[in-house]
Enzyme design. Structure first.
Site, PDB file in Angstrom:
ATOM      1  N   LYS A  99      53.453 -57.058  45.733  1.00 27.23           N
ATOM      2  CA  LYS A  99      53.853 -56.402  44.470  1.00 27.23           C
ATOM      3  C   LYS A  99      53.201 -55.032  44.446  1.00 27.23           C
ATOM      4  CE  LYS A  99      53.855 -60.627  41.637  1.00 27.23           C
ATOM      5  NZ  LYS A  99      53.120 -61.301  40.528  1.00 27.23           N
ATOM      6  N   ASP A 107      48.955 -59.033  44.621  1.00 25.93           N
ATOM      7  CA  ASP A 107      49.309 -58.524  43.298  1.00 25.93           C
ATOM      8  C   ASP A 107      48.439 -57.294  43.030  1.00 25.93           C
ATOM      9  OD1 ASP A 107      50.240 -58.301  40.728  1.00 25.93           O
ATOM     10  OD2 ASP A 107      49.201 -60.050  39.959  1.00 25.93           O
ATOM     11  N   ARG A 124      54.808 -75.251  43.963  1.00 25.65           N
ATOM     12  CA  ARG A 124      54.445 -74.938  45.360  1.00 25.65           C
ATOM     13  C   ARG A 124      55.436 -75.549  46.349  1.00 25.65           C
ATOM     14  NH1 ARG A 124      49.350 -72.580  45.367  1.00 25.65           N
ATOM     15  NH2 ARG A 124      47.849 -73.375  43.871  1.00 25.65           N
ATOM     16  N   PHE A 149      56.328 -62.445  37.922  1.00 28.11           N
ATOM     17  CA  PHE A 149      55.734 -63.668  38.430  1.00 28.11           C
ATOM     18  C   PHE A 149      56.757 -64.484  39.206  1.00 28.11           C
ATOM     19  CE2 PHE A 149      53.290 -67.565  38.478  1.00 28.11           C
ATOM     20  CZ  PHE A 149      52.007 -67.063  38.644  1.00 28.11           C
ATOM     21  N   LYS A 169      45.444 -71.998  48.252  1.00 26.29           N
ATOM     22  CA  LYS A 169      46.365 -72.970  48.793  1.00 26.29           C
ATOM     23  C   LYS A 169      47.710 -72.329  49.114  1.00 26.29           C
ATOM     24  CE  LYS A 169      44.685 -75.952  45.211  1.00 26.29           C
ATOM     25  NZ  LYS A 169      45.095 -76.688  44.001  1.00 26.29           N
ATOM     26  N   GLY A 170      48.027 -71.237  48.420  1.00 28.30           N
ATOM     27  CA  GLY A 170      49.380 -70.691  48.409  1.00 28.30           C
ATOM     28  C   GLY A 170      49.974 -70.343  49.758  1.00 28.30           C
ATOM     29  N   ASP A 176      49.747 -65.510  50.705  1.00 30.32           N
ATOM     30  CA  ASP A 176      51.088 -65.677  50.139  1.00 30.32           C
ATOM     31  C   ASP A 176      51.555 -64.400  49.447  1.00 30.32           C
ATOM     32  OD1 ASP A 176      49.205 -65.874  48.109  1.00 30.32           O
ATOM     33  OD2 ASP A 176      49.940 -67.776  47.315  1.00 30.32           O
ATOM     34  N   ASP A 230      52.470 -71.035  43.024  1.00 27.68           N
ATOM     35  CA  ASP A 230      52.507 -71.928  41.859  1.00 27.68           C
ATOM     36  C   ASP A 230      52.395 -71.185  40.548  1.00 27.68           C
ATOM     37  OD1 ASP A 230      49.667 -71.224  42.289  1.00 27.68           O
ATOM     38  OD2 ASP A 230      49.343 -72.576  40.604  1.00 27.68           O
TER      39      ASP A 230
HETATM   40  P1  IMP Z   1      45.541 -60.426  43.445  1.00 22.06           P
HETATM   41  O1  IMP Z   1      44.116 -60.761  43.686  1.00 22.06           O
HETATM   42  O2  IMP Z   1      45.758 -59.801  42.097  1.00 22.06           O
HETATM   43  O3  IMP Z   1      46.155 -59.601  44.562  1.00 22.06           O
HETATM   44  O4  IMP Z   1      46.342 -61.777  43.353  1.00 22.06           O
HETATM   45  C1  IMP Z   1      46.547 -62.535  44.463  1.00 22.06           C
HETATM   46  C2  IMP Z   1      46.570 -64.020  44.158  1.00 22.06           C
HETATM   47  O5  IMP Z   1      47.062 -64.298  42.840  1.00 22.06           O
HETATM   48  C3  IMP Z   1      47.506 -64.684  45.108  1.00 22.06           C
HETATM   49  O6  IMP Z   1      46.808 -65.212  46.201  1.00 22.06           O
HETATM   50  C4  IMP Z   1      48.147 -65.776  44.269  1.00 22.06           C
HETATM   51  O7  IMP Z   1      47.387 -66.952  44.367  1.00 22.06           O
HETATM   52  C5  IMP Z   1      48.085 -65.262  42.860  1.00 22.06           C
HETATM   53  N1  IMP Z   1      49.344 -64.622  42.434  1.00 22.06           N
HETATM   54  C6  IMP Z   1      49.598 -63.302  42.215  1.00 22.06           C
HETATM   55  N2  IMP Z   1      50.841 -63.087  41.828  1.00 22.06           N
HETATM   56  C7  IMP Z   1      51.425 -64.306  41.780  1.00 22.06           C
HETATM   57  C8  IMP Z   1      52.764 -64.745  41.460  1.00 22.06           C
HETATM   58  O8  IMP Z   1      53.691 -63.976  41.134  1.00 22.06           O
HETATM   59  N3  IMP Z   1      52.967 -66.086  41.545  1.00 22.06           N
HETATM   60  C9  IMP Z   1      52.006 -66.981  41.905  1.00 22.06           C
HETATM   61  N4  IMP Z   1      50.759 -66.611  42.224  1.00 22.06           N
HETATM   62  C10 IMP Z   1      50.475 -65.278  42.156  1.00 22.06           C
HETATM   63 MG    MG Z   2      46.901 -67.026  47.126  1.00 23.23          MG
END
Ligand code: IMP
Ligand code: MG
Length: 184
Positions: free
Chosen positions: A140, A112, A174, A161, A53-54, A109, A168
């Site tokens: 990040k 990470d 959000r 975070f 959703k982000g 959005d 969210d």
């Molecule tokens: P990844 O798979 O570790 O790259 O994480 C990506 C997903 O985790 C994003 O689409 C977000 O939904 C969530 N996410 C990662 N970091 C944050 C944050 O700092 N705040 C909120 N959601 C996050």
């Molecule tokens: Mg996301």
């Protein structure tokens, strides 16, 4: 879990978040990205594949700043649950599979670890698109575990975070216009 919104302090489940990136800063960066995309896709109609959703808020402003025909598709990715760390597993829900020979821009959005986007990329490749690029509001870099080429990146941020503008914590935050960061 309870959430309290004050102007300069957001409290969600006892965690405190303080102002980090204003909506004005976000908007002007999005305009730059939109111009870049417009130049790069002059001879085609790109498909914006928005990761729910982000990325809804980012995608909405990005697409509204692009003055040429584009298409919109959605994809749901779930990984976090009610925690601050990734669960290490990503569930995907695609509503359309008609990507053959299309120019796809995945709109996300935040990246990470990169696991979500890597999973989306692998799934998408099965449908034989012509090109795939990434448009990501926040990156990040320190936590990135995969070699991803983010062609359109809003801001590189430290590994903390953040919430707001679509992002969210436990489904709260959000709807905040600005981006807030977890207080030390
Ligand atoms: P990844 O798979 O570790 O790259 O994480 C990506 C997903 O985790 C994003 O689409 C977000 O939904 C969530 N996410 C990662 N970091 C944050 C944050 O700092 N705040 C909120 N959601 C996050
Ligand atoms: Mg996301």
């Amino acid at each position: 879990m309870t959430a309290v919104f004050e102007d300069n302090l957001i409290t969600i489940g006892g965690k405190e978040f303080v102002p980090y990136i204003t909506h004005q800063q976000i908007s002007s960066r999005i305009q730059e990205l939109a111009q870049k995309i417009q130049l790069d896709y002059q001879s085609t109609t790109p498909v914006f594949l928005v990761v729910l959703k982000g990325a809804i808020f980012f995608a909405s402003e990005l697409m509204q700043n692009i003055k040429m025909p584009v298409h919109l598709e959605i994809l749901k990715a779930e990984s976090y649950g009610n925690r601050l760390e990734s669960s290490g597993k990503v569930k995907l829900f695609l509503t359309n599979h008609d990507f053959e020979n299309k120019d796809i821009i995945i709109v996300e959005d935040i990246i990470d670890t990169g696991l979500t986007i890597k999973t989306v990329l692998e799934e998408l490749k099965k449908y034989k698109p012509k090109t795939i690029e990434l448009a990501v509001l926040l990156l990040k870099k320190e936590k990135l575990q995969f070699n991803l080429n983010v062609k359109y990146c809003g801001f590189e941020i430290p590994s903390k975070f953040v919430i707001g503008f679509g992002l969210d914590y436990a489904e709260f935050g959000r709807n905040l216009k600005d981006i807030f960061i977890l207080k030390e």
